[in-house]
Motif scaffolding. Structure first.
Motif, mmCIF file in Angstrom:
data_model
loop_
_atom_site.group_PDB
_atom_site.id
_atom_site.type_symbol
_atom_site.label_atom_id
_atom_site.label_comp_id
_atom_site.label_asym_id
_atom_site.label_seq_id
_atom_site.Cartn_x
_atom_site.Cartn_y
_atom_site.Cartn_z
ATOM 1 N N PRO A 108 0.823 -1.222 0.000
ATOM 2 C CA PRO A 108 0.000 0.000 0.000
ATOM 3 C C PRO A 108 0.849 1.260 0.000
ATOM 4 C CG PRO A 108 -0.718 -1.550 1.697
ATOM 5 C CD PRO A 108 0.599 -2.044 1.193
ATOM 6 N N THR A 109 0.341 2.280 -0.671
ATOM 7 C CA THR A 109 0.961 3.600 -0.685
ATOM 8 C C THR A 109 0.071 4.550 0.099
ATOM 9 O OG1 THR A 109 1.934 3.199 -2.857
ATOM 10 C CG2 THR A 109 1.749 5.493 -2.155
ATOM 11 N N GLN A 110 0.665 5.295 1.021
ATOM 12 C CA GLN A 110 -0.151 6.193 1.851
ATOM 13 C C GLN A 110 -0.723 7.323 1.025
ATOM 14 O OE1 GLN A 110 1.248 7.319 5.836
ATOM 15 N NE2 GLN A 110 0.740 9.435 5.348
ATOM 16 N N SER A 113 -2.907 11.066 5.899
ATOM 17 C CA SER A 113 -2.894 10.718 7.316
ATOM 18 C C SER A 113 -3.448 11.890 8.103
ATOM 19 C CB SER A 113 -1.469 10.397 7.770
ATOM 20 O OG SER A 113 -1.422 10.197 9.157
ATOM 21 N N SER A 122 -4.568 4.399 2.804
ATOM 22 C CA SER A 122 -3.576 3.934 1.833
ATOM 23 C C SER A 122 -4.298 3.309 0.644
ATOM 24 C CB SER A 122 -2.640 2.901 2.466
ATOM 25 O OG SER A 122 -2.013 3.421 3.613
#
Lengths: 217, 143
Positions: A108-110, A113, A122
Protein backbone atom coordinates in the motif's frame (compact mmCIF):
# COMPACT_ATOMS: atom_id res chain seq x y z
CA UNK A 1 66.31 51.78 46.59
CA UNK A 2 68.42 50.38 49.32
CA UNK A 3 71.24 48.36 47.90
CA UNK A 4 70.47 49.28 44.25
CA UNK A 5 71.69 52.82 44.19
CA UNK A 6 68.45 53.88 42.44
CA UNK A 7 65.81 56.09 43.77
CA UNK A 8 62.16 55.33 43.58
CA UNK A 9 59.43 57.72 44.43
CA UNK A 10 57.23 54.97 45.68
CA UNK A 11 59.90 53.36 47.70
CA UNK A 12 60.39 56.55 49.57
CA UNK A 13 56.73 56.96 50.39
CA UNK A 14 56.50 56.30 54.15
CA UNK A 15 54.85 53.03 55.07
CA UNK A 16 55.15 51.54 51.59
CA UNK A 17 58.88 51.30 51.93
CA UNK A 18 58.61 47.96 53.68
CA UNK A 19 56.61 46.50 50.82
CA UNK A 20 59.47 47.02 48.48
CA UNK A 21 62.07 45.78 50.83
CA UNK A 22 63.33 42.40 49.87
CA UNK A 23 64.49 39.94 52.36
CA UNK A 24 67.58 38.13 51.43
CA UNK A 25 68.69 34.59 52.00
CA UNK A 26 71.96 33.66 53.62
CA UNK A 27 73.75 33.72 50.26
CA UNK A 28 72.38 37.16 49.45
CA UNK A 29 69.60 36.10 47.01
CA UNK A 30 66.36 38.00 47.51
CA UNK A 31 63.33 36.07 48.72
CA UNK A 32 59.68 36.68 47.86
CA UNK A 33 57.80 38.31 50.71
CA UNK A 34 55.30 35.97 52.36
CA UNK A 35 52.47 38.45 51.69
CA UNK A 36 52.45 37.65 47.93
CA UNK A 37 50.80 34.66 46.32
CA UNK A 38 53.16 32.30 44.61
CA UNK A 39 52.24 31.30 41.08
CA UNK A 40 52.51 27.63 41.99
CA UNK A 41 50.10 28.12 44.86
CA UNK A 42 47.69 30.00 42.61
CA UNK A 43 47.76 27.27 40.01
CA UNK A 44 47.12 24.70 42.67
CA UNK A 45 44.30 26.52 44.40
CA UNK A 46 42.48 28.60 41.85
CA UNK A 47 40.58 27.85 38.68
CA UNK A 48 41.82 29.41 35.50
CA UNK A 49 39.28 31.38 33.47
CA UNK A 50 39.90 29.29 30.34
CA UNK A 51 39.24 26.11 32.28
CA UNK A 52 36.06 27.57 33.75
CA UNK A 53 34.81 28.65 30.35
CA UNK A 54 35.42 25.17 29.03
CA UNK A 55 33.61 23.42 31.86
CA UNK A 56 30.86 25.67 33.13
CA UNK A 57 27.76 27.23 31.57
CA UNK A 58 27.50 31.01 31.67
CA UNK A 59 24.32 32.39 33.18
CA UNK A 60 23.44 34.30 30.01
CA UNK A 61 23.69 31.13 27.98
CA UNK A 62 21.67 29.21 30.56
CA UNK A 63 18.90 31.82 30.49
CA UNK A 64 18.56 31.55 26.75
CA UNK A 65 18.87 27.78 26.65
CA UNK A 66 16.97 26.41 29.60
CA UNK A 67 13.52 26.77 31.13
CA UNK A 68 13.38 28.31 34.60
CA UNK A 69 11.56 26.59 37.43
CA UNK A 70 7.89 27.53 37.26
CA UNK A 71 8.09 28.73 33.69
CA UNK A 72 5.92 27.39 30.87
CA UNK A 73 7.55 25.94 27.80
CA UNK A 74 6.56 27.54 24.51
CA UNK A 75 5.52 24.15 23.16
CA UNK A 76 3.98 22.87 26.36
CA UNK A 77 0.53 22.73 24.80
CA UNK A 78 1.64 20.66 21.84
CA UNK A 79 1.08 16.95 21.53
CA UNK A 80 3.17 15.06 19.05
CA UNK A 81 4.46 18.36 17.73
CA UNK A 82 0.96 19.55 16.93
CA UNK A 83 -0.89 22.42 18.48
CA UNK A 84 -4.28 21.79 20.10
CA UNK A 85 -6.23 23.15 17.14
CA UNK A 86 -4.90 20.28 15.06
CA UNK A 87 -6.81 17.87 17.23
CA UNK A 88 -10.27 18.48 15.93
CA UNK A 89 -11.49 21.06 18.38
CA UNK A 90 -12.11 24.57 17.21
CA UNK A 91 -12.02 24.77 13.45
CA UNK A 92 -10.86 21.23 12.78
CA UNK A 93 -8.48 20.29 10.09
CA UNK A 94 -8.50 19.82 6.33
CA UNK A 95 -5.99 17.27 5.04
CA UNK A 96 -5.34 16.66 1.36
CA UNK A 97 -3.37 13.78 -0.12
CA UNK A 98 -2.73 12.50 -3.60
CA UNK A 99 -1.08 9.58 -5.31
CA UNK A 100 -0.50 9.85 -9.04
CA UNK A 101 -0.04 6.96 -11.47
CA UNK A 102 -0.02 4.20 -8.90
CA UNK A 103 2.20 1.40 -10.19
CA UNK A 104 1.06 -2.21 -9.78
CA UNK A 105 2.17 -3.68 -6.48
CA UNK A 106 0.75 -5.21 -3.37
CA UNK A 107 2.42 -2.78 -1.00
CA UNK A 108 0.00 0.00 0.00
CA UNK A 109 0.96 3.60 -0.68
CA UNK A 110 -0.15 6.19 1.85
CA UNK A 111 -2.73 8.58 0.49
CA UNK A 112 -3.23 10.74 3.56
CA UNK A 113 -2.89 10.72 7.32
CA UNK A 114 -4.91 12.68 9.85
CA UNK A 115 -2.99 14.65 12.51
CA UNK A 116 -1.29 12.31 14.93
CA UNK A 117 -1.66 9.40 12.52
CA UNK A 118 -4.94 8.33 14.12
CA UNK A 119 -6.47 7.59 10.72
CA UNK A 120 -4.26 6.62 7.80
CA UNK A 121 -5.60 5.99 4.31
CA UNK A 122 -3.58 3.93 1.83
CA UNK A 123 -4.14 2.62 -1.67
CA UNK A 124 -2.71 -0.29 -3.63
CA UNK A 125 -2.91 -1.32 -7.26
CA UNK A 126 -2.69 -5.01 -6.56
CA UNK A 127 -1.09 -7.24 -9.13
CA UNK A 128 -3.70 -9.13 -11.07
CA UNK A 129 -6.53 -7.84 -8.91
CA UNK A 130 -8.53 -4.72 -8.19
CA UNK A 131 -7.60 -1.47 -6.54
CA UNK A 132 -7.63 -1.59 -2.78
CA UNK A 133 -8.30 1.25 -0.39
CA UNK A 134 -7.28 0.71 3.22
CA UNK A 135 -8.20 2.78 6.27
CA UNK A 136 -6.11 2.13 9.36
CA UNK A 137 -7.84 3.10 12.60
CA UNK A 138 -5.22 3.86 15.24
CA UNK A 139 -7.59 5.54 17.69
CA UNK A 140 -7.88 2.55 20.02
CA UNK A 141 -11.67 2.38 19.68
CA UNK A 142 -13.84 0.96 16.95
CA UNK A 143 -15.41 3.72 14.91
CA UNK A 144 -18.90 3.65 13.47
CA UNK A 145 -18.94 4.97 9.92
CA UNK A 146 -20.74 4.92 6.60
CA UNK A 147 -19.22 4.52 3.18
CA UNK A 148 -20.64 5.55 -0.15
CA UNK A 149 -19.04 4.20 -3.32
CA UNK A 150 -20.06 6.20 -6.33
CA UNK A 151 -19.77 5.53 -10.02
CA UNK A 152 -21.42 6.77 -13.17
CA UNK A 153 -24.17 4.21 -12.58
CA UNK A 154 -25.06 5.52 -9.14
CA UNK A 155 -23.86 4.91 -5.65
CA UNK A 156 -24.32 2.59 -2.72
CA UNK A 157 -24.23 3.62 0.92
CA UNK A 158 -23.26 1.06 3.54
CA UNK A 159 -22.83 1.31 7.32
CA UNK A 160 -19.44 0.00 8.35
CA UNK A 161 -17.21 -0.23 11.42
CA UNK A 162 -13.53 0.63 11.43
CA UNK A 163 -12.01 -1.85 13.89
CA UNK A 164 -9.74 -0.46 16.61
CA UNK A 165 -6.06 -0.71 15.81
CA UNK A 166 -6.70 -2.55 12.56
CA UNK A 167 -7.19 -2.02 8.86
CA UNK A 168 -10.47 -1.71 7.04
CA UNK A 169 -10.05 -2.67 3.40
CA UNK A 170 -12.30 -1.81 0.48
CA UNK A 171 -11.86 -3.33 -2.96
CA UNK A 172 -12.74 -0.85 -5.68
CA UNK A 173 -14.14 -1.94 -8.98
CA UNK A 174 -12.86 -0.36 -12.15
CA UNK A 175 -16.04 1.70 -12.42
CA UNK A 176 -15.62 3.43 -9.06
CA UNK A 177 -15.08 7.18 -9.33
CA UNK A 178 -15.50 8.40 -5.80
CA UNK A 179 -15.58 6.94 -2.31
CA UNK A 180 -17.13 8.98 0.47
CA UNK A 181 -16.86 8.16 4.17
CA UNK A 182 -18.26 9.66 7.32
CA UNK A 183 -16.66 8.59 10.60
CA UNK A 184 -18.77 9.26 13.68
CA UNK A 185 -17.92 10.10 17.30
CA UNK A 186 -17.10 7.23 19.64
CA UNK A 187 -17.22 8.65 23.14
CA UNK A 188 -14.38 10.49 24.79
CA UNK A 189 -11.76 8.53 22.85
CA UNK A 190 -12.92 9.97 19.54
CA UNK A 191 -15.14 13.02 20.06
CA UNK A 192 -15.16 14.13 16.47
CA UNK A 193 -16.58 13.69 13.03
CA UNK A 194 -14.41 12.95 10.02
CA UNK A 195 -15.47 13.18 6.41
CA UNK A 196 -13.20 11.50 3.88
CA UNK A 197 -13.71 11.94 0.14
CA UNK A 198 -11.49 9.96 -2.24
CA UNK A 199 -11.65 10.64 -5.97
CA UNK A 200 -10.30 8.06 -8.35
CA UNK A 201 -9.13 8.45 -11.92
CA UNK A 202 -8.77 4.94 -13.29
CA UNK A 203 -7.80 5.78 -16.84
CA UNK A 204 -4.44 4.09 -17.39
CA UNK A 205 -2.37 4.08 -14.24
CA UNK A 206 -4.80 4.89 -11.43
CA UNK A 207 -4.50 8.20 -9.60
CA UNK A 208 -6.12 9.16 -6.32
CA UNK A 209 -6.77 12.47 -4.65
CA UNK A 210 -8.44 12.71 -1.26
CA UNK A 211 -9.56 15.32 1.22
CA UNK A 212 -10.44 14.71 4.84
CA UNK A 213 -12.35 17.12 7.07
CA UNK A 214 -12.31 16.87 10.82
CA UNK A 215 -14.58 18.60 13.28
CA UNK A 216 -15.02 18.35 17.01
CA UNK A 217 -18.43 17.72 18.51
CA UNK B 1 -27.92 14.93 -9.41
CA UNK B 2 -27.13 16.08 -5.90
CA UNK B 3 -25.64 13.44 -3.63
CA UNK B 4 -24.69 13.92 -0.02
CA UNK B 5 -24.35 11.93 3.14
CA UNK B 6 -26.45 13.16 6.06
CA UNK B 7 -26.41 11.35 9.37
CA UNK B 8 -27.37 12.05 12.94
CA UNK B 9 -24.60 12.15 15.49
CA UNK B 10 -24.50 12.29 19.24
CA UNK B 11 -22.78 15.35 20.59
CA UNK B 12 -20.45 15.31 23.55
CA UNK B 13 -23.11 16.46 26.00
CA UNK B 14 -25.75 13.99 24.85
CA UNK B 15 -27.57 16.32 22.46
CA UNK B 16 -28.15 15.25 18.90
CA UNK B 17 -26.60 16.81 15.86
CA UNK B 18 -26.35 16.29 12.16
CA UNK B 19 -23.35 15.86 9.90
CA UNK B 20 -23.78 16.48 6.19
CA UNK B 21 -21.02 16.07 3.63
CA UNK B 22 -20.90 16.29 -0.13
CA UNK B 23 -18.50 16.81 -3.01
CA UNK B 24 -18.94 18.13 -6.53
CA UNK B 25 -16.67 18.82 -9.45
CA UNK B 26 -17.79 22.03 -11.08
CA UNK B 27 -16.64 24.34 -13.81
CA UNK B 28 -15.63 27.90 -13.08
CA UNK B 29 -18.64 30.19 -13.24
CA UNK B 30 -21.15 27.42 -12.59
CA UNK B 31 -23.26 27.59 -9.44
CA UNK B 32 -23.91 24.30 -7.65
CA UNK B 33 -25.79 23.21 -4.58
CA UNK B 34 -23.26 21.76 -2.15
CA UNK B 35 -25.13 21.09 1.09
CA UNK B 36 -28.83 20.79 1.79
CA UNK B 37 -30.20 20.53 5.31
CA UNK B 38 -33.90 19.91 4.73
CA UNK B 39 -36.03 22.48 6.43
CA UNK B 40 -33.02 24.44 7.66
CA UNK B 41 -30.72 25.78 4.96
CA UNK B 42 -29.19 25.25 1.55
CA UNK B 43 -25.62 26.15 0.67
CA UNK B 44 -24.61 26.84 -2.93
CA UNK B 45 -21.13 27.61 -4.21
CA UNK B 46 -19.74 29.32 -7.26
CA UNK B 47 -16.07 29.47 -8.25
CA UNK B 48 -15.05 32.61 -10.05
CA UNK B 49 -11.35 32.86 -10.87
CA UNK B 50 -9.51 32.16 -7.66
CA UNK B 51 -12.48 33.10 -5.49
CA UNK B 52 -15.15 30.93 -3.93
CA UNK B 53 -18.54 32.52 -3.55
CA UNK B 54 -21.16 31.01 -1.24
CA UNK B 55 -24.91 31.44 -1.26
CA UNK B 56 -26.79 30.56 1.88
CA UNK B 57 -30.54 30.18 1.70
CA UNK B 58 -32.48 30.17 4.94
CA UNK B 59 -35.27 27.61 4.66
CA UNK B 60 -36.80 28.51 8.02
CA UNK B 61 -38.78 31.43 9.34
CA UNK B 62 -36.06 32.04 11.89
CA UNK B 63 -33.49 34.80 11.70
CA UNK B 64 -30.14 33.94 10.11
CA UNK B 65 -26.95 35.17 11.72
CA UNK B 66 -23.75 34.57 9.74
CA UNK B 67 -20.67 34.66 11.96
CA UNK B 68 -17.90 33.28 9.76
CA UNK B 69 -16.84 34.38 6.31
CA UNK B 70 -16.14 31.67 3.75
CA UNK B 71 -13.51 33.88 2.19
CA UNK B 72 -11.17 33.48 5.12
CA UNK B 73 -9.05 30.54 6.15
CA UNK B 74 -9.94 29.80 9.76
CA UNK B 75 -8.14 26.57 10.42
CA UNK B 76 -5.21 24.42 9.51
CA UNK B 77 -4.80 22.82 6.13
CA UNK B 78 -2.11 20.36 5.12
CA UNK B 79 -1.20 18.51 1.96
CA UNK B 80 0.97 15.51 1.25
CA UNK B 81 2.16 13.50 -1.73
CA UNK B 82 1.20 15.06 -5.05
CA UNK B 83 -1.60 17.08 -3.45
CA UNK B 84 0.05 20.52 -3.86
CA UNK B 85 -0.42 20.18 -7.62
CA UNK B 86 -4.17 20.39 -6.97
CA UNK B 87 -3.79 23.72 -5.15
CA UNK B 88 -5.89 22.62 -2.17
CA UNK B 89 -7.86 25.40 -0.52
CA UNK B 90 -10.08 25.82 2.49
CA UNK B 91 -12.86 28.08 3.64
CA UNK B 92 -15.07 28.11 6.72
CA UNK B 93 -18.58 29.34 7.28
CA UNK B 94 -20.41 29.58 10.58
CA UNK B 95 -23.96 30.68 11.10
CA UNK B 96 -26.93 30.21 13.35
CA UNK B 97 -30.63 29.98 12.74
CA UNK B 98 -33.24 31.06 15.23
CA UNK B 99 -32.79 32.56 18.62
CA UNK B 100 -33.24 31.78 22.27
CA UNK B 101 -34.65 28.32 22.82
CA UNK B 102 -34.86 27.70 19.05
CA UNK B 103 -31.20 28.25 18.24
CA UNK B 104 -29.44 25.95 15.75
CA UNK B 105 -25.77 26.43 14.98
CA UNK B 106 -23.98 25.28 11.85
CA UNK B 107 -20.31 25.09 11.05
CA UNK B 108 -19.35 24.36 7.45
CA UNK B 109 -15.83 23.59 6.28
CA UNK B 110 -15.27 23.74 2.54
CA UNK B 111 -12.28 22.27 0.72
CA UNK B 112 -11.29 22.87 -2.89
CA UNK B 113 -9.09 21.03 -5.35
CA UNK B 114 -8.19 22.43 -8.73
CA UNK B 115 -7.97 20.00 -11.65
CA UNK B 116 -5.77 22.03 -13.96
CA UNK B 117 -5.92 19.62 -16.90
CA UNK B 118 -9.71 19.42 -16.87
CA UNK B 119 -10.20 23.07 -15.98
CA UNK B 120 -12.55 22.16 -13.15
CA UNK B 121 -12.65 22.54 -9.39
CA UNK B 122 -13.76 19.91 -6.90
CA UNK B 123 -15.58 21.52 -4.01
CA UNK B 124 -16.25 19.38 -0.95
CA UNK B 125 -17.82 20.26 2.36
CA UNK B 126 -18.56 18.98 5.81
CA UNK B 127 -21.35 20.66 7.75
CA UNK B 128 -21.98 20.01 11.42
CA UNK B 129 -25.38 21.20 12.58
CA UNK B 130 -26.20 21.23 16.25
CA UNK B 131 -28.76 22.52 18.65
CA UNK B 132 -27.50 25.18 20.97
CA UNK B 133 -27.40 24.12 24.61
CA UNK B 134 -30.89 24.21 26.08
CA UNK B 135 -32.53 24.72 22.70
CA UNK B 136 -35.68 22.96 21.59
CA UNK B 137 -35.26 20.42 18.78
CA UNK B 138 -35.77 22.03 15.35
CA UNK B 139 -37.70 20.51 12.48
CA UNK B 140 -36.16 17.27 11.30
CA UNK B 141 -33.33 17.62 8.80
CA UNK B 142 -31.82 15.20 6.39
CA UNK B 143 -30.59 14.82 2.87
Amino acid sequence: LPGTGRCCKTALAGNRRSVLKRERTGDGRPTTPTSFLKIKSANANFLKIDTANANFLKIDDANTEFLKIGSTAANSSELGGLTPDAFFQGNGHVVTGSVSSLAPGNTPTQLLSLPGGIIVVSVANTIGAELQLTIHNATGVSLPAVQDVGSAAGSATTPITLPAGRDYMLVLSGAAEQVHFQLFPAGAAFPQVVTLIVSLDNGGAPSFVAQAFTGGV
Amino acid sequence: VHRQLANEIELGDGRRGLVISASKEIEPGARAMLVLADGLFRLDVLVRGDSLQTFLRNLTDWPLDIRGDANGVHGPISASGDAPSYSPGRADLEFSLGAGADLVKAKVTIGTLRYAQRGTIRVSAQAIVRQAAGAVAPASAGG
